[in-house]
Design a protein around this motif. Structure first.
Motif, PDB file in Angstrom:
ATOM      1  N   LEU A 195       0.819  -1.206   0.083  1.00 42.67           N
ATOM      2  CA  LEU A 195       0.011   0.034  -0.027  1.00 42.67           C
ATOM      3  C   LEU A 195       0.709   1.352   0.136  1.00 42.67           C
ATOM      4  N   ALA A 196       2.004   1.090  -0.524  1.00 39.35           N
ATOM      5  CA  ALA A 196       3.071   2.193  -0.488  1.00 39.35           C
ATOM      6  C   ALA A 196       2.591   3.312  -1.324  1.00 39.35           C
ATOM      7  N   PHE A 197       1.886   2.734  -2.412  1.00 41.66           N
ATOM      8  CA  PHE A 197       1.392   3.828  -3.485  1.00 41.66           C
ATOM      9  C   PHE A 197       0.454   5.034  -2.877  1.00 41.66           C
ATOM     10  N   ILE A 198      -0.031   4.708  -1.607  1.00 44.74           N
ATOM     11  CA  ILE A 198      -1.402   5.731  -1.240  1.00 44.74           C
ATOM     12  C   ILE A 198      -0.279   6.669  -0.330  1.00 44.74           C
ATOM     13  N   ALA A 199      -0.480   8.132  -0.625  1.00 45.33           N
ATOM     14  CA  ALA A 199       0.342   8.876   0.020  1.00 45.33           C
ATOM     15  C   ALA A 199      -0.751   9.919   1.008  1.00 45.33           C
ATOM     16  N   TRP A 200      -0.270  10.123   1.985  1.00 42.61           N
ATOM     17  CA  TRP A 200      -1.157  11.034   3.046  1.00 42.61           C
ATOM     18  C   TRP A 200      -0.960  12.578   2.528  1.00 42.61           C
ATOM     19  N   GLY A 201       0.449  12.948   2.279  1.00 38.56           N
ATOM     20  CA  GLY A 201       0.802  14.124   1.867  1.00 38.56           C
ATOM     21  C   GLY A 201       0.668  15.058   3.103  1.00 38.56           C
ATOM     22  N   ASP A 202       0.135  16.219   2.945  1.00 38.97           N
ATOM     23  CA  ASP A 202      -0.022  17.086   4.197  1.00 38.97           C
ATOM     24  C   ASP A 202      -1.147  16.900   5.106  1.00 38.97           C
ATOM     25  N   ALA A 203      -2.363  16.020   4.748  1.00 35.60           N
ATOM     26  CA  ALA A 203      -3.077  15.655   5.587  1.00 35.60           C
ATOM     27  C   ALA A 203      -2.919  14.418   6.471  1.00 35.60           C
ATOM     28  N   ALA A 204      -1.541  14.051   6.799  1.00 28.92           N
ATOM     29  CA  ALA A 204      -1.277  13.045   7.599  1.00 28.92           C
ATOM     30  C   ALA A 204      -1.636  13.184   9.198  1.00 28.92           C
ATOM     31  N   GLY A 205      -1.339  14.545   9.638  1.00 31.72           N
ATOM     32  CA  GLY A 205      -1.633  14.781  10.983  1.00 31.72           C
ATOM     33  C   GLY A 205      -3.159  14.778  11.179  1.00 31.72           C
ATOM     34  N   VAL A 206      -4.216  15.431  10.369  1.00 32.83           N
ATOM     35  CA  VAL A 206      -5.429  15.430  10.299  1.00 32.83           C
ATOM     36  C   VAL A 206      -5.850  14.178  10.342  1.00 32.83           C
ATOM     37  N   VAL A 207      -5.503  12.985   9.182  1.00 32.79           N
ATOM     38  CA  VAL A 207      -5.983  11.952   9.257  1.00 32.79           C
ATOM     39  C   VAL A 207      -5.619  11.003  10.491  1.00 32.79           C
ATOM     40  N   SER A 208      -4.615  11.107  11.277  1.00 28.05           N
ATOM     41  CA  SER A 208      -4.155  10.639  12.463  1.00 28.05           C
ATOM     42  C   SER A 208      -4.847  11.125  13.547  1.00 28.05           C
ATOM     43  N   ALA A 209      -5.112  12.434  13.753  1.00 26.24           N
ATOM     44  CA  ALA A 209      -6.157  12.882  14.618  1.00 26.24           C
ATOM     45  C   ALA A 209      -7.640  12.407  14.733  1.00 26.24           C
ATOM     46  N   ILE A 210      -7.994  12.005  13.456  1.00 29.91           N
ATOM     47  CA  ILE A 210      -9.368  11.656  13.259  1.00 29.91           C
ATOM     48  C   ILE A 210      -9.503  10.229  13.841  1.00 29.91           C
ATOM     49  N   ILE A 211      -8.303   9.416  13.347  1.00 30.11           N
ATOM     50  CA  ILE A 211      -8.409   7.818  13.619  1.00 30.11           C
ATOM     51  C   ILE A 211      -8.393   7.655  14.977  1.00 30.11           C
ATOM     52  N   PHE A 212      -7.337   8.011  15.655  1.00 28.09           N
ATOM     53  CA  PHE A 212      -7.131   7.951  17.090  1.00 28.09           C
ATOM     54  C   PHE A 212      -8.284   8.819  17.851  1.00 28.09           C
ATOM     55  N   GLY A 213      -8.640   9.865  17.608  1.00 25.83           N
ATOM     56  CA  GLY A 213      -9.803  10.869  18.273  1.00 25.83           C
ATOM     57  C   GLY A 213     -11.048   9.970  18.494  1.00 25.83           C
ATOM     58  N   VAL A 214     -11.427   9.446  17.191  1.00 22.18           N
ATOM     59  CA  VAL A 214     -12.727   8.531  17.186  1.00 22.18           C
ATOM     60  C   VAL A 214     -12.458   7.285  18.054  1.00 22.18           C
ATOM     61  N   LEU A 215     -11.250   6.774  17.901  1.00 27.94           N
ATOM     62  CA  LEU A 215     -11.095   5.304  18.742  1.00 27.94           C
ATOM     63  C   LEU A 215     -11.096   5.594  20.033  1.00 27.94           C
ATOM     64  N   GLY A 216     -10.527   6.580  20.648  1.00 28.96           N
ATOM     65  CA  GLY A 216     -10.667   7.297  22.119  1.00 28.96           C
ATOM     66  C   GLY A 216     -12.374   7.411  22.648  1.00 28.96           C
ATOM     67  N   ILE A 217     -12.983   7.987  21.595  1.00 26.18           N
ATOM     68  CA  ILE A 217     -14.301   8.113  21.680  1.00 26.18           C
ATOM     69  C   ILE A 217     -15.063   6.646  21.824  1.00 26.18           C
ATOM     70  N   ALA A 218     -14.719   5.791  20.861  1.00 24.14           N
ATOM     71  CA  ALA A 218     -15.343   4.498  20.899  1.00 24.14           C
ATOM     72  C   ALA A 218     -14.921   3.741  22.295  1.00 24.14           C
ATOM     73  N   PHE A 219     -13.625   3.742  22.810  1.00 28.95           N
ATOM     74  CA  PHE A 219     -13.352   3.259  24.019  1.00 28.95           C
ATOM     75  C   PHE A 219     -14.069   3.835  25.344  1.00 28.95           C
ATOM     76  N   PHE A 220     -13.896   5.225  25.476  1.00 28.56           N
ATOM     77  CA  PHE A 220     -14.574   5.731  26.638  1.00 28.56           C
ATOM     78  C   PHE A 220     -16.165   5.269  26.521  1.00 28.56           C
ATOM     79  N   GLY A 221     -16.709   5.516  25.310  1.00 29.00           N
ATOM     80  CA  GLY A 221     -18.014   5.422  25.388  1.00 29.00           C
ATOM     81  C   GLY A 221     -18.470   4.110  25.673  1.00 29.00           C
ATOM     82  N   SER A 222     -17.717   3.101  25.050  1.00 27.42           N
ATOM     83  CA  SER A 222     -18.055   1.471  25.800  1.00 27.42           C
ATOM     84  C   SER A 222     -17.846   1.435  27.202  1.00 27.42           C
ATOM     85  N   LEU A 223     -16.828   2.022  27.735  1.00 32.88           N
ATOM     86  CA  LEU A 223     -16.782   2.102  29.389  1.00 32.88           C
ATOM     87  C   LEU A 223     -17.860   2.644  29.935  1.00 32.88           C
ATOM     88  N   THR A 224     -18.779   3.550  29.349  1.00 33.17           N
ATOM     89  CA  THR A 224     -19.893   3.976  30.042  1.00 33.17           C
ATOM     90  C   THR A 224     -20.930   3.048  30.081  1.00 33.17           C
TER      91      THR A 224
END
Length: 422
Positions: A195-224
Motif C-alpha cells: 500500500l506504499a502507493f497511497i500517500a497522505w501528504g499534508d493531511a497526515a496529521g489530520v488523518v491521524s487525529a481523526i483515527i485516534f480521536g474517534v477510537l478514544g471516543i469509542a473506548f470511553f463510550g464503551s466504558l460508560t
C-alpha cells in the motif's frame, strides 16, 4: 448437550492454537533491515528502550496475553453460551496469528514478494510501525466492557454502538496501514508495503487525529455501558462492575494519553524521549485480571470449584512426579545397582501419598476458592460429631434443621420423623 461439548472442544483447540502461535514467535528470523531503518528513523536521541522489542516490552505483552488467554479459555470452556469468553479468547488468538503469518510471509518472499508483503503487513512483521495490534486491542477496549458480565449488550440501544466500534476499528486499521511510517519502514525483511502507493501528504496529521480521536471516543463510550448495568445491579454485581470499571478505565486512559503525548505533544523534547509502550501493554492485563478477580473472589459464573480442582490436581501431579523422580534419580545416584528396588519403592511412596495429599490440598484450596463448599462441609462434620452423643432421634431434629439452613439456605424447612404424629 452435543452443542455444548462441541463448543468446549473449540475452546480447547483455540487455546492450543494460541500457545502454538506464541511458540512460533520464537522461531521468527531476525529482521536486521527493519531494525536499521528504525535506528535511522529514531535518530541519535532514540527512546528509552520500552518498545515492543525490548525485554520490558516482551515481558509486559507476555503477561497480558497469558492472563487474557487463561481468562477467555476458562469462561469459554465452562460457560460456552456466554459470548464474553469467546471475545476475550479471540484477543490472544489474533495476536498468536501474527507470528504464524510472519513465518508464512518470510518463506514466501523468494516465491512471490507481493503476496509475502500482504502477509507481513497483516502480521505487523516490522515490529513498530503497524496497525495489526488494533483489532485485538479494540475488542478488549470496546466489546469486553460492553458485554461484561452476561455476554450480552446492556440493552438493544447499544447494538448500534457496538457495530460502530467494530466498523471503526476495521476502518482505522485499514487506513493506518497506509501511514507514512509503514511506507518508510516497509512491512519487514526489506519488503515494501503493498500500500506504499497511497500517500497522505499534508493531511497526515489530520488523518491521524481523526483515527485516534474517534477510537478514544469509542473506548470511553464503551466504558460508560458499565454505568448502565450498575444502576440495575444488586450489591454483589455492583462490586464486580466496580472492579471491571477500574480495570478498563486505567488502560484506556493510559492508551489515550500515550496517543496525546506521541501526537499533539510530539514537538516537546520530553515527549520525544518518552516511550511508554511497555507500561501501556502491561496495563492491558488489568482487564482480564479484574475478570479473574470477579470469578475467584466475587463468585462470578460460579466456577470457583473448577479452578480449585484444576489447581489441586496440578499441584498433586507435580508433587508426585517430584517424589518419584527424586527417589529414582537422587537416591539412585547414591546406591548403584539398586534401580529396580528404587523404582518399586518410589512407585509405592507416590501411590501412598496421592490420596492424603489430594484431600489436604482440596481442603486448603476450597477454603480459598470455593468457600461455600468448605463451610458446608464444616457444618456437616460439626453436625455429625454432635449427633454421635444423641440417643433420642427427636433431640437431633433442631441440630439437623440448623445444619440444613446453614448449608442449603432453603426458604422453609420441614422434618418428618417416622412414627411421630403429623
Amino acid at each position: 448437550m452435543d452443542e455444548m461439548i462441541r463448543r468446549t472442544w473449540i475452546a480447547h483447540a483455540l487455546a492450543l492454537y494460541t500457545l502454538t502461535g506464541f511458540v512460533a514467535s520464537f522461531f521468527a528470523p531476525e529482521d536486521p533491515i527493519t531494525a536499521a531503518r528504525l535506528a535511522d528513523a529514531a535518530g541519535p536521541s532514540g527512546g528509552d528502550g520500552q518498545s515492543w522489542s525490548s525485554v520490558v516490552g516482551l515481558v509486559a505483552i507476555s503477561v497480558f496475553l497469558l492472563t487474557t488467554l487463561a481468562t477467555g479459555w476458562l469462561i469459554a470452556w465452562k460457560r460456552p453460551g456466554n459470548s464474553l469468553g469467546w471475545v476475550i479468547l479471540a484477543i490472544p488468538v489474533l495476536f498468536a496469528t501474527m507470528p504464524i503469518l510472519t513465518l508464512a510471509g518470510y518463506w514466501l518472499i523468494p516465491v512471490d514478494e507481493t503476496a509475502a508483503g500482504w502477509l507481513l503487513l497483516i502480521a505487523g512483521a516490522n515490529g513498530e510501525a503497524n496497525m495489526s495490534w488494533l483489532p485485538p486491542i479494540g475488542l478488549l477496549m470496546t466489546q469486553v466492557p460492553l458485554r461484561f458480565p452476561t455476554g450480552r449488550l446492556p440493552s438493544a440501544r447499544w447494538r448500534a454502538w457496538s457495530w460502530f466500534t467494530i466498523v471503526w476499528i476495521v476502518i482505522a486499521t485499514a487506513i493506518g496501514s497506509t501511514a507514512p511510517e509503514v511506507a518508510a519502514l516497509g512491512v519487514g525483511y526489506g519488503v515494501d508495503s503493498p500500500l506504499a502507493f497511497i500517500a497522505w501528504g499534508d493531511a497526515a496529521g489530520v488523518v491521524s487525529a481523526i483515527i485516534f480521536g474517534v477510537l478514544g471516543i469509542a473506548f470511553f463510550g464503551s466504558l460508560t455501558s458499565l454505568f448502565v448495568r450498575y444502576r440495575s445491579a444488586d450489591a454483589q454485581e455492583r462490586t464486580q462492575l466496580r472492579w471491571m470499571f477500574w480495570g478498563c478505565a486505567v488502560p484506556i486512559t493510559l492508551l489515550v494519553l500515550s496517543w496525546v503525548i506521541s501526537g499533539a505533544l510530539s514537538a516537546e523534547p520530553w515527549a520525544r524521549e518518552m516511550d511508554v509502550t511497555a507500561f501501556v501493554a502491561l496495563s492491558y492485563s488489568f482487564i482480564p485480571l479484574s475478570i479473574l478477580f470477579a470469578v475467584l473472589r466475587l463468585g462470578l459464573y460460579a466456577i470457583d470449584r473448577i479452578i480449585s480442582r484444576t489447581i489441586s490436581y496440578a499441584l498433586v501431579l507435580l508433587t508426585i512426579v517430584g517424589i518419584y523422580v527424586g527417589i529414582v534419580i537422587g537416591v539412585g545416584s547414591l546406591f548403584d545397582g539398586a534401580n529396580q528396588v528404587l523404582v518399586a519403592l518410589a512407585t509405592l511412596i507416590a501411590a501412598a501419598a496421592f490420596l492424603p495429599l489430594m484431600r489436604w490440598l482440596q481442603r486448603v484450596l476450597d477454603r480459598r476458592f470455593d468457600r461455600a463448599r468448605y463451610d458446608a462441609e464444616a457444618v456437616v462434620e460439626e453436625f455429625g460429631s454432635r449427633i454421635q452423643t444423641q440417643v433420642d432421634p427427636e433431640a437431633t431434629v433442631p441440630e439437623l434443621r440448623r445444619a440444613v439452613e446453614r448449608t442449603l439456605q432453603p426458604t422453609t424447612v420441614g422434618v418428618w420423623v417416622r412414627g411421630a404424629p403429623r
